[in-house]
Structures are given as C-alpha cells and as structure tokens.
Design a protein around this motif. Structure first.
Motif, PDB file in Angstrom:
ATOM      1  N   ALA A  56      43.061  92.073  62.912  1.00 59.10           N
ATOM      2  CA  ALA A  56      43.464  90.665  62.993  1.00 59.10           C
ATOM      3  C   ALA A  56      42.705  89.953  64.104  1.00 59.10           C
ATOM      4  O   ALA A  56      42.276  88.803  63.947  1.00 59.10           O
ATOM      5  CB  ALA A  56      44.968  90.562  63.224  1.00 59.10           C
ATOM      6  N   ALA A  57      42.533  90.635  65.246  1.00 59.24           N
ATOM      7  CA  ALA A  57      41.816  90.037  66.371  1.00 59.24           C
ATOM      8  C   ALA A  57      40.369  89.738  66.001  1.00 59.24           C
ATOM      9  O   ALA A  57      39.833  88.674  66.347  1.00 59.24           O
ATOM     10  CB  ALA A  57      41.876  90.968  67.577  1.00 59.24           C
ATOM     11  N   GLU A  62      36.011  85.912  64.816  1.00 62.84           N
ATOM     12  CA  GLU A  62      34.963  85.452  63.911  1.00 62.84           C
ATOM     13  C   GLU A  62      35.165  83.980  63.562  1.00 62.84           C
ATOM     14  O   GLU A  62      34.206  83.184  63.555  1.00 62.84           O
ATOM     15  CB  GLU A  62      34.958  86.307  62.648  1.00 62.84           C
ATOM     16  CG  GLU A  62      33.941  85.885  61.605  1.00 62.84           C
ATOM     17  CD  GLU A  62      32.508  85.971  62.093  1.00 62.84           C
ATOM     18  OE1 GLU A  62      31.660  85.206  61.584  1.00 62.84           O
ATOM     19  OE2 GLU A  62      32.226  86.798  62.988  1.00 62.84           O
ATOM     20  N   ARG A  63      36.389  83.587  63.287  1.00 61.22           N
ATOM     21  CA  ARG A  63      36.672  82.186  62.973  1.00 61.22           C
ATOM     22  C   ARG A  63      36.378  81.285  64.163  1.00 61.22           C
ATOM     23  O   ARG A  63      35.828  80.190  64.008  1.00 61.22           O
ATOM     24  CB  ARG A  63      38.146  82.035  62.564  1.00 61.22           C
ATOM     25  CG  ARG A  63      38.490  82.655  61.225  1.00 61.22           C
ATOM     26  CD  ARG A  63      39.985  82.598  60.999  1.00 61.22           C
ATOM     27  NE  ARG A  63      40.367  83.202  59.725  1.00 61.22           N
ATOM     28  CZ  ARG A  63      41.634  83.470  59.400  1.00 61.22           C
ATOM     29  NH1 ARG A  63      42.615  83.180  60.237  1.00 61.22           N
ATOM     30  NH2 ARG A  63      41.908  84.021  58.226  1.00 61.22           N
ATOM     31  N   LEU A  64      36.732  81.773  65.354  1.00 62.96           N
ATOM     32  CA  LEU A  64      36.485  80.976  66.553  1.00 62.96           C
ATOM     33  C   LEU A  64      34.988  80.812  66.791  1.00 62.96           C
ATOM     34  O   LEU A  64      34.522  79.719  67.156  1.00 62.96           O
ATOM     35  CB  LEU A  64      37.149  81.636  67.764  1.00 62.96           C
ATOM     36  CG  LEU A  64      37.016  80.887  69.093  1.00 62.96           C
ATOM     37  CD1 LEU A  64      37.602  79.484  69.003  1.00 62.96           C
ATOM     38  CD2 LEU A  64      37.698  81.682  70.223  1.00 62.96           C
ATOM     39  N   GLU A  70      28.546  79.675  70.295  1.00 65.50           N
ATOM     40  CA  GLU A  70      28.606  80.591  71.431  1.00 65.50           C
ATOM     41  C   GLU A  70      29.850  80.291  72.260  1.00 65.50           C
ATOM     42  O   GLU A  70      30.081  79.149  72.664  1.00 65.50           O
ATOM     43  CB  GLU A  70      27.363  80.463  72.297  1.00 65.50           C
ATOM     44  CG  GLU A  70      27.309  81.437  73.460  1.00 65.50           C
ATOM     45  CD  GLU A  70      27.237  82.891  72.994  1.00 65.50           C
ATOM     46  OE1 GLU A  70      27.707  83.751  73.755  1.00 65.50           O
ATOM     47  OE2 GLU A  70      26.705  83.151  71.898  1.00 65.50           O
ATOM     48  N   ILE A  71      30.659  81.307  72.534  1.00 68.21           N
ATOM     49  CA  ILE A  71      31.914  81.105  73.256  1.00 68.21           C
ATOM     50  C   ILE A  71      31.632  80.834  74.728  1.00 68.21           C
ATOM     51  O   ILE A  71      31.025  81.646  75.428  1.00 68.21           O
ATOM     52  CB  ILE A  71      32.833  82.327  73.125  1.00 68.21           C
ATOM     53  CG1 ILE A  71      33.125  82.628  71.656  1.00 68.21           C
ATOM     54  CG2 ILE A  71      34.142  82.100  73.894  1.00 68.21           C
ATOM     55  CD1 ILE A  71      33.784  81.509  70.907  1.00 68.21           C
ATOM     56  N   CYS A  87      42.105  78.681  63.782  1.00 69.64           N
ATOM     57  CA  CYS A  87      41.385  79.958  63.781  1.00 69.64           C
ATOM     58  C   CYS A  87      42.336  81.145  63.638  1.00 69.64           C
ATOM     59  O   CYS A  87      41.893  82.285  63.472  1.00 69.64           O
ATOM     60  CB  CYS A  87      40.573  80.115  65.064  1.00 69.64           C
ATOM     61  SG  CYS A  87      39.266  78.898  65.266  1.00 69.64           S
ATOM     62  N   GLY A  88      43.633  80.870  63.721  1.00 67.36           N
ATOM     63  CA  GLY A  88      44.626  81.930  63.624  1.00 67.36           C
ATOM     64  C   GLY A  88      45.307  82.246  64.936  1.00 67.36           C
ATOM     65  O   GLY A  88      46.035  83.235  65.044  1.00 67.36           O
TER      66      GLY A  88
END
Length: 213
Positions: A56-57, A62-64, A70-71, A87-88
């Motif tokens: 789940a993480a 991936e959605r984020l 780039e985070i 994004c969940g």
C-alpha cells in the motif's frame, strides 16, 4: 539504488565482540539495505509507510511521485491538501507531510544541516515536527544519514531479531542497553543482521549450523 555502507572493519569488530554476532555474520554474509540520502524525501516516505502495508505504501508513493514529480519541500508545497489526499494519504498524514514541507521552506528546519548534527540533536530536531516520533527519527539516522551506531529499542524487528539470536522469550530495556554497550560503535550494522534474522522463515537454521565461516 544506494545501500548502507560498511565493511570488514565493522563486521570484524562485531564478530570479535560477541560470539552470537560472529555466528550471524558468518552465516548471513554481507547484509545489504537500501538508503535514501535525501532526508526530506526519506521522511516523507517514512510518514507514508506508517501503519500500512509495504504494498500500500509503494502505491501511495508512486501516486505522489506522479503528482509532485521529484519529491521535495517545494514540490510538496505546490500541491493542495486535496491533491495530496487523492494519492491515498489519510488526512493526518497529509497534515504531517505538508507541515514538514512548510518547516523546510520557512527555514524552521534545515534538513541539509542535519548531516552535520550529532545523533541526539538530529532526533530532537525531527521530533519537533508533528507526526514524527523518536522511532521515525532513528530510522532517518540509519536509512538516510547512515549513522553507524544507532540501536532502536522501539523497533519491533530489531527486538525480535535479538530475541531469536540469543534465545530470549523477552527483552528488557536493561538487557538491550547491555547489548548496546557490547556492540558499540557499530550498533547500526548489528541491527541490519537482527532485522535480517527477524524476517527469515528458516531463522533457526542460521543459528544452528555446525560450521561457521
């Protein structure tokens, strides 16, 4: 992918310091764990992973990444609360991640400066962020800053590995601290082996081999 860096110096110290570590290292060889040198990115990943499955993480991450690119503190701040939620992420985790981004942008926390801080100072700095506890800060020390002597009593995997390795039904804080003193200054490397043992189905075979390397 970058991995936690250590070598023969650390392994030899642990093997000579403790017979059980000698057996673990002899049996398991060189244990590798991935690291994320960007501590803000690592922190976001850790917050996402709290209390949900690995699968789940990974989906949320991936959605984020698809939304933010780039985070970074800047890319996260460029997203709305609702965009992050989509994004969940739970509402609480969304608040935590946005709070960490704001702390960086407003210079309340200089994430780059953490690299030059002592371990306890890093922990004290990170736990000032909402949603970040001591365990999360300790994991940042290991899996982002690659500090060599971190030993987390709060980590269930480490405690499980220790109990398996030493044949214990329970592990008191006192016994944990005694082991810490024995394994210092390379407790992080020892932790990699305890995690490995904790995650093995056939862990007993590791401990009871007749010959050791």
């Amino acid at each position: 992918m970058e991995i936690f860096m250590y070598g023969e110096t650390e392994k030899n110290h642990l093997r000579f310091s403790d017979e059980t570590m000698n057996r673990l290292i002899g049996s398991l060889g060189h244990v590798e764990r991935a690291v994320e040198p960007d501590i803000f990115k690592a922190l976001v990943s850790s917050i996402i992973s709290q209390q949900i499955s690995t699968k789940a993480a990974e989906t949320v991450k991936e959605r984020l990444s698809q939304k933010a690119g780039e985070i970074s503190a800047e890319s996260i701040s460029g997203l709305s609360f609702d965009e992050l939620r989509s994004c969940g992420l739970s509402g609480r985790k969304t608040e935590y991640i946005l709070g960490a981004a704001r702390a960086s942008i407003e210079r309340k926390i200089d994430f780059n400066a953490l690299h030059s801080m002592e371990d306890q100072e890093v922990i004290d700095t990170l736990v000032s962020l909402k949603g970040v506890g001591v365990w999360t800060a300790e994991m940042m020390l290991i899996f982002s800053l690659q500090r060599p002597n971190v030993f987390s009593y709060l980590d269930l995997g480490i405690r499980r590995g220790i109990m398996r390795a030493y044949g214990l039904k329970e592990l008191s804080k006192t016994d944990f601290e005694l082991l810490r003193s024995k394994l210092t200054p390379y407790c992080t490397v020892a932790s990699l082996y305890f995690w490995k043992l904790a995650g093995m189905d056939n862990w007993e075979s590791v401990l009871y081999q007749e010959e050791w390397i």
